[in-house]
Design a protein around this motif. Structure first.
Motif, PDB file in Angstrom:
ATOM      1  N   THR A 157       0.773  -1.331   0.167  1.00 14.85           N
ATOM      2  CA  THR A 157      -0.005   0.056  -0.074  1.00 14.85           C
ATOM      3  C   THR A 157       0.921   1.212   0.001  1.00 14.85           C
ATOM      4  O   THR A 157       0.643   2.183  -0.755  1.00 14.85           O
ATOM      5  CB  THR A 157      -0.804  -0.058   1.336  1.00 14.85           C
ATOM      6  N   HIS A 158       1.830   1.418   0.780  1.00 14.11           N
ATOM      7  CA  HIS A 158       2.452   2.867   1.328  1.00 14.11           C
ATOM      8  C   HIS A 158       3.506   3.052   0.177  1.00 14.11           C
ATOM      9  O   HIS A 158       3.639   4.111  -0.362  1.00 14.11           O
ATOM     10  CB  HIS A 158       3.081   2.636   2.639  1.00 14.11           C
ATOM     11  N   LEU A 159       4.125   2.049  -0.429  1.00 13.29           N
ATOM     12  CA  LEU A 159       4.751   2.452  -1.794  1.00 13.29           C
ATOM     13  C   LEU A 159       4.108   3.048  -2.679  1.00 13.29           C
ATOM     14  O   LEU A 159       4.429   3.973  -3.499  1.00 13.29           O
ATOM     15  CB  LEU A 159       5.431   1.097  -2.234  1.00 13.29           C
ATOM     16  N   HIS A 160       2.781   2.561  -3.160  1.00  8.09           N
ATOM     17  CA  HIS A 160       1.972   3.194  -4.230  1.00  8.09           C
ATOM     18  C   HIS A 160       1.466   4.355  -3.782  1.00  8.09           C
ATOM     19  O   HIS A 160       1.375   5.282  -4.745  1.00  8.09           O
ATOM     20  CB  HIS A 160       0.762   1.875  -4.547  1.00  8.09           C
ATOM     21  N   LEU A 161       1.029   4.484  -2.731  1.00  7.99           N
ATOM     22  CA  LEU A 161       0.563   5.691  -2.260  1.00  7.99           C
ATOM     23  C   LEU A 161       1.459   6.967  -2.157  1.00  7.99           C
ATOM     24  O   LEU A 161       1.231   7.958  -2.697  1.00  7.99           O
ATOM     25  CB  LEU A 161      -0.366   5.703  -0.921  1.00  7.99           C
TER      26      LEU A 161
END
Length: 217
Positions: A157-161
């Motif tokens: 999640t956090h890489l993409h966001l």
């Protein structure tokens, strides 16, 4: 993992996160090797790891390409999935978390609280992004449900966001919301933990919606 491999992985990841390598662009192994002053081998190893992170994709004949950014619909679907998984994971963590796992989660929250405001480059916000992901993954792991934890981790999640917009993460708000979740887990309250996680995810989604409303991609 060899130190060189790790450093090359971080360097190439920063290129992708900062759009030095543009979304959808081909990642030339020789060009990256020259720019970093290393051989092709650690670059290939880094790209294989980045593929598992969902940041690059390997295609037959054309090699590696950076993945496209999430669309607005993609962000909505990502949070829809998170809202199905993570409140339940937080509730189970409140019931089952062990002392060692709890210590690790507390340490993550404490380190996030001590970080300066993050900037716009991966070098500036990378540690925050790592800890943000670690908090959510650790809570899911503490649920005692292997498949649930694996599903949360696989979302990356956090890489993409953060690749979309580092400033939309809302550092102070995120840290405060993580603290609420942690307190609910410490109280061994599944209901409060689930509610706090749901509120955190809904707030995070609103921050991303605001970014689109302001003219984001």
């Amino acid at each position: 993992m060899p130190v060189l491999t790790v450093s090359v992985y971080e360097a190439v990841k920063a290129m992708v996160m900062d759009h030095v390598i543009q979304p959808g662009a081909r990642v030339g192994i020789e060009a990256v090797s020259r720019s970093l002053g290393v051989s092709a081998t650690p670059v290939r190893e880094a790209l294989a790891r980045l593929e598992s992170d969902g940041l690059v994709v390997k295609r037959s004949l054309s090699g590696y390409r950076a993945t496209e950014l999430l669309t607005r619909q993609g962000v909505e679907e990502l949070f829809e999935m998170r809202l199905l998984l993570e409140p339940r994971a937080a509730a189970l963590a409140a019931e089952h978390v062990g002392e060692a796992a709890l210590d690790r989660i507390e340490a993550v929250v404490e380190e996030m609280q001590g970080l300066p405001d993050k900037g716009h480059s991966y070098a500036e916000y990378g540690r925050f992004a790592v800890l943000d992901q670690r908090f959510h993954d650790a809570l899911a792991a503490a649920s005692g449900r292997t498949m649930l934890a694996a599903a949360v981790e696989r979302l990356h999640t956090h890489l993409h966001l953060f690749r979309l917009s580092p400033v939309s993460g809302g550092s102070p708000a995120t840290v405060m919301e993580h603290g609420r979740i942690l307190r609910a887990v410490l109280r061994r309250s599944p209901e409060r933990a689930s509610e706090a996680m749901r509120e955190h995810l809904e707030s995070s989604l609103r921050r991303h919606r605001d970014r689109y409303a302001e003219g984001g991609a």
